[in-house]
Design an enzyme around this catalytic site. Structure first.
Site, PDB file in Angstrom:
ATOM      1  N   LEU A 175      30.061  38.010  41.277  1.00  0.00           N
ATOM      2  CA  LEU A 175      31.443  38.234  40.852  1.00  0.00           C
ATOM      3  C   LEU A 175      32.187  38.988  41.942  1.00  0.00           C
ATOM      4  O   LEU A 175      31.716  40.012  42.433  1.00  0.00           O
ATOM      5  CB  LEU A 175      31.478  39.041  39.552  1.00  0.00           C
ATOM      6  CG  LEU A 175      32.862  39.523  39.075  1.00  0.00           C
ATOM      7  CD1 LEU A 175      33.748  38.352  38.693  1.00  0.00           C
ATOM      8  CD2 LEU A 175      32.711  40.497  37.897  1.00  0.00           C
ATOM      9  N   TRP A 181      42.295  35.974  49.165  1.00  0.00           N
ATOM     10  CA  TRP A 181      42.426  34.574  49.561  1.00  0.00           C
ATOM     11  C   TRP A 181      41.058  33.904  49.692  1.00  0.00           C
ATOM     12  O   TRP A 181      40.923  32.873  50.332  1.00  0.00           O
ATOM     13  CB  TRP A 181      43.214  34.453  50.852  1.00  0.00           C
ATOM     14  CG  TRP A 181      44.697  34.621  50.658  1.00  0.00           C
ATOM     15  CD1 TRP A 181      45.582  33.670  50.245  1.00  0.00           C
ATOM     16  CD2 TRP A 181      45.470  35.799  50.857  1.00  0.00           C
ATOM     17  NE1 TRP A 181      46.858  34.182  50.179  1.00  0.00           N
ATOM     18  CE2 TRP A 181      46.824  35.497  50.544  1.00  0.00           C
ATOM     19  CE3 TRP A 181      45.171  37.107  51.270  1.00  0.00           C
ATOM     20  CZ2 TRP A 181      47.856  36.441  50.632  1.00  0.00           C
ATOM     21  CZ3 TRP A 181      46.181  38.043  51.358  1.00  0.00           C
ATOM     22  CH2 TRP A 181      47.515  37.699  51.039  1.00  0.00           C
ATOM     23  N   THR A 200      41.749  37.259  40.358  1.00  0.00           N
ATOM     24  CA  THR A 200      42.913  37.835  41.025  1.00  0.00           C
ATOM     25  C   THR A 200      44.064  37.867  40.038  1.00  0.00           C
ATOM     26  O   THR A 200      44.051  37.138  39.030  1.00  0.00           O
ATOM     27  CB  THR A 200      43.303  37.001  42.263  1.00  0.00           C
ATOM     28  OG1 THR A 200      44.415  37.629  42.920  1.00  0.00           O
ATOM     29  CG2 THR A 200      43.706  35.585  41.880  1.00  0.00           C
ATOM     30  N   GLN A 205      47.437  33.604  45.564  1.00  0.00           N
ATOM     31  CA  GLN A 205      46.023  33.612  45.938  1.00  0.00           C
ATOM     32  C   GLN A 205      45.215  32.687  45.038  1.00  0.00           C
ATOM     33  O   GLN A 205      44.326  31.968  45.512  1.00  0.00           O
ATOM     34  CB  GLN A 205      45.480  35.044  45.860  1.00  0.00           C
ATOM     35  CG  GLN A 205      46.029  35.956  46.933  1.00  0.00           C
ATOM     36  CD  GLN A 205      45.531  37.386  46.793  1.00  0.00           C
ATOM     37  OE1 GLN A 205      45.043  37.787  45.730  1.00  0.00           O
ATOM     38  NE2 GLN A 205      45.662  38.169  47.845  1.00  0.00           N
ATOM     39  N   CYS A 373      49.664  52.896  58.966  1.00  0.00           N
ATOM     40  CA  CYS A 373      48.336  53.017  58.372  1.00  0.00           C
ATOM     41  C   CYS A 373      47.257  53.079  59.449  1.00  0.00           C
ATOM     42  O   CYS A 373      46.258  53.793  59.304  1.00  0.00           O
ATOM     43  CB  CYS A 373      48.069  51.870  57.407  1.00  0.00           C
ATOM     44  SG  CYS A 373      48.927  52.035  55.838  1.00  0.00           S
TER      45      CYS A 373
END
Length: 417
Positions: A175, A181, A200, A205, A373
């Site tokens: 799982l 994607w 999702t 996606q 980031c």
């Protein structure tokens, strides 16, 4: 106002790269030969700079109140030096603040709201993400097993790293929670022979991965479902579970329930791996200096970060035992710079994919988000941890491998054989 300008000039003189401000009336402050330039359309932006409020300054750029010139690395070096205080907070919040934070987290993470928040980010445009991601469109930290790897090679190395950690075997039920994607889902199916289920909340996606499943002829053992993790059926436990780049969307108030759900979905003796961004500060749920608010508004509404210690605490409260923890923070900094460089190289294409003023705002936001980031991971303001876990098993201490039904061997060498 003159005092504010004088303060701005003093601040600019201390920065590690030459920076120039152009005020609304054309006045120039700072370096004569700048590597980074700010053209201000409102004087309020000067106040944001002087106070070190990086988030509001970034918002000024996204909304067109400031133009920025220069490359992203120089810009981020200047941004880090502009801040007047650390963006991470290690002070323990009072009980009232903690209660308010928990109540807010609960309200922000209903199933309907989570679906809308996920779709806000991931359904922006598949073509836009395709401009700067690797061909598999893996939207999470890569693993640079060798320093000379390209982004695409490092993403494949990450997918394999996860599969090896989980000891995936042909025929196992696997799982993938928040399968993106489909990179890991399809890698595991094609290279390890598992029966794979991905979920999702992103409509884009979901459609993309189901097209790939059909193209590859994997319909008999791979499926992608549009589903909230809380709605997963528990009657047939999985042998192995992965959650990559998803638990940041769960909310700190829901983390114990999230890990308890994984425990119920996992067969005793199986393994689960949680791969996600964690905060650098022990108690802060987002970055300070306005950066967290910027990300909340433009990138990840509803996103909440916790320190890795909180991950281990809530994982244990959910009934799981952590057996391996790996920090991949430098890998994510490099991944983000690769994404940032990829977007910078294709800005014209990005504007074709995301046309109009709304598209331009999104592109400006992502330019700052990716580079910002990258800087945050470099400086330890945020981190990335893979936590491998299982049901707490009972085994004979004289036999480290435990009973045959228990997957984790309590040795790391199995990952690399």
């Amino acid at each position: 106002m003159n005092a504010l300008f004088s303060q701005a000039e003093r601040q600019l003189s201390t920065l590690p790269v030459p920076v120039q401000l152009i005020l609304p009336d054309g006045t120039r402050l700072g370096a004569d030969q700048p590597r980074v330039g700010f053209t201000l359309k409102t004087l309020r932006s000067v106040s944001h700079l002087v106070r070190g409020r990086i988030g509001p300054l970034g918002e000024d750029y996204v909304e067109g109140r400031v133009d920025i010139s220069g490359n992203m690395r120089d810009l981020m070096a200047a941004a880090a030096a502009i801040m007047t205080e650390s963006p991470i907070d290690n002070s323990h919040p009072g009980w009232l603040s903690e209660m308010g934070r928990k109540a807010t987290s609960v309200m922000r993470h209903t199933m309907d709201r989570d679906a809308r928040q996920i779709q806000f980010h991931y359904d922006l445009s598949d073509d836009f993400y395709g401009l700067w991601q690797d061909p598999r469109r893996v939207y999470s930290c890569a693993y640079y097993r060798d320093s000379g790897m390209t982004l695409a090679q490092a993403q494949e190395a990450k997918l394999d790293h996860i599969c090896r950690k989980l000891k995936l075997q042909a025929g196992e039920r696997f799982l993938d929670i928040g399968a993106g994607w489909g990179g890991l889902l399809l890698w595991a199916a094609e290279n390890y022979g598992v029966d794979a289920t991905g979920i999702t909340l992103s409509k884009n996606q979901h459609a993309h991965v189901n097209r790939l499943i059909e193209e590859k002829g994997l319909q008999d053992r791979v499926r992608m479902i549009l589903l909230d993790y809380r709605q997963l059926e528990e009657t047939r436990p999985y042998d192995k579970i992965a959650s990559v780049g998803m638990f940041e969307h769960v909310g700190r108030a829901q983390l114990t329930g999230y890990f308890a759900k994984i425990r119920r979905l996992l067969r005793p003796g199986g393994m689960a791996m949680n791969h996600g961004i964690t905060s650098g500060g022990t108690y802060n749920a987002q970055l300070g200096s306005g950066m967290g608010d910027f990300i909340e508004k433009y990138i990840f509404p509803g996103g909440e970060l916790v320190h890795v210690s909180k991950v281990l605490e809530t994982l244990s409260d959910g009934g799981l035992e952590a057996v391996d923890v790996e920090n991949l923070r430098p890998h994510y900094a490099r991944t983000l710079w690769a994404w940032s460089d990829g977007l910078e190289a294709r800005l014209d294409d990005a504007h074709r994919v995301l046309p109009g003023e709304q598209g331009a705002r999104s592109i400006r936001a992502y330019r700052l988000y990716l580079a910002g980031c990258a800087m945050a991971f470099e400086r330890g303001w945020i981190s990335l941890n893979q936590v491998l876990c299982q049901h707490q098993g009972v085994f004979d201490a004289s036999q480290l491998d435990g009973p045959p039904s228990q997957a984790y061997p309590f040795r790391r060498d199995y990952i690399y054989r």
